[in-house]
Design a protein around this motif. Sequence first.
Motif, PDB file in Angstrom:
ATOM      1  N   ARG A  65       0.833  -1.204   0.000  1.00 47.32           N
ATOM      2  CA  ARG A  65       0.000   0.000   0.000  1.00 47.32           C
ATOM      3  C   ARG A  65       0.867   1.253   0.000  1.00 47.32           C
ATOM      4  O   ARG A  65       1.697   1.458   0.866  1.00 47.32           O
ATOM      5  N   ILE A 115      -1.635  -0.536  -9.413  1.00 45.91           N
ATOM      6  CA  ILE A 115      -2.900  -1.050  -8.869  1.00 45.91           C
ATOM      7  C   ILE A 115      -3.300  -2.341  -9.579  1.00 45.91           C
ATOM      8  O   ILE A 115      -3.704  -3.315  -8.938  1.00 45.91           O
ATOM      9  N   GLU A 120      -2.007  -1.094  -3.795  1.00 41.73           N
ATOM     10  CA  GLU A 120      -3.102  -0.239  -3.343  1.00 41.73           C
ATOM     11  C   GLU A 120      -2.574   1.170  -3.109  1.00 41.73           C
ATOM     12  O   GLU A 120      -1.415   1.350  -2.742  1.00 41.73           O
ATOM     13  N   GLN A 122      -3.725   4.652  -0.956  1.00 47.10           N
ATOM     14  CA  GLN A 122      -4.644   5.254  -0.003  1.00 47.10           C
ATOM     15  C   GLN A 122      -4.287   6.716   0.189  1.00 47.10           C
ATOM     16  O   GLN A 122      -3.127   7.054   0.412  1.00 47.10           O
ATOM     17  N   SER A 139      -7.965   0.001  -4.792  1.00 49.97           N
ATOM     18  CA  SER A 139      -7.371  -1.318  -5.015  1.00 49.97           C
ATOM     19  C   SER A 139      -7.760  -1.891  -6.372  1.00 49.97           C
ATOM     20  O   SER A 139      -7.349  -3.004  -6.727  1.00 49.97           O
TER      21      SER A 139
END
Length: 143
Positions: A65, A115, A120, A122, A139
Amino acid sequence: MRRPLLSMPLLLLCASGAQASEDCKPKDVDVCATARTLQQGLAPQLPLRIGETMIMQDANVDGRRLGIVVVWQMNDAELQQRLTDNLMTMQDLQSNLEEQTVQTACGRPETANFIQLGGEIQYTYRLANGTPLHEPVISACPG
């Protein structure tokens, strides 16, 4: 006078949540390494003004992430006034933030590919005083 809340293009990428090492290769590509590479390319540019009232403050990585913290340079009262001026609710604002975040992340080839490979992204949006606004996680890209 109506002042736009979301008149700037959002850039990239804030995160938390432990990721197991096996999560780094969901499609036989080390997306954790890719997340670090993207973060290392972005970090030297920070803080970065991305709009009239927004500053990309921090970029970080947690496993697969990639994240970024975006700080709105206003307080709670100013935000509420902007929402009122634009006939919006907080839910409307969060929905718009999510849509623009997806468009930004999925509209850039390097992040769309990240992705698609299982990474991911955020964003953590907050006010200058730390009040949280929204934390969308991307995601998957539409289409």
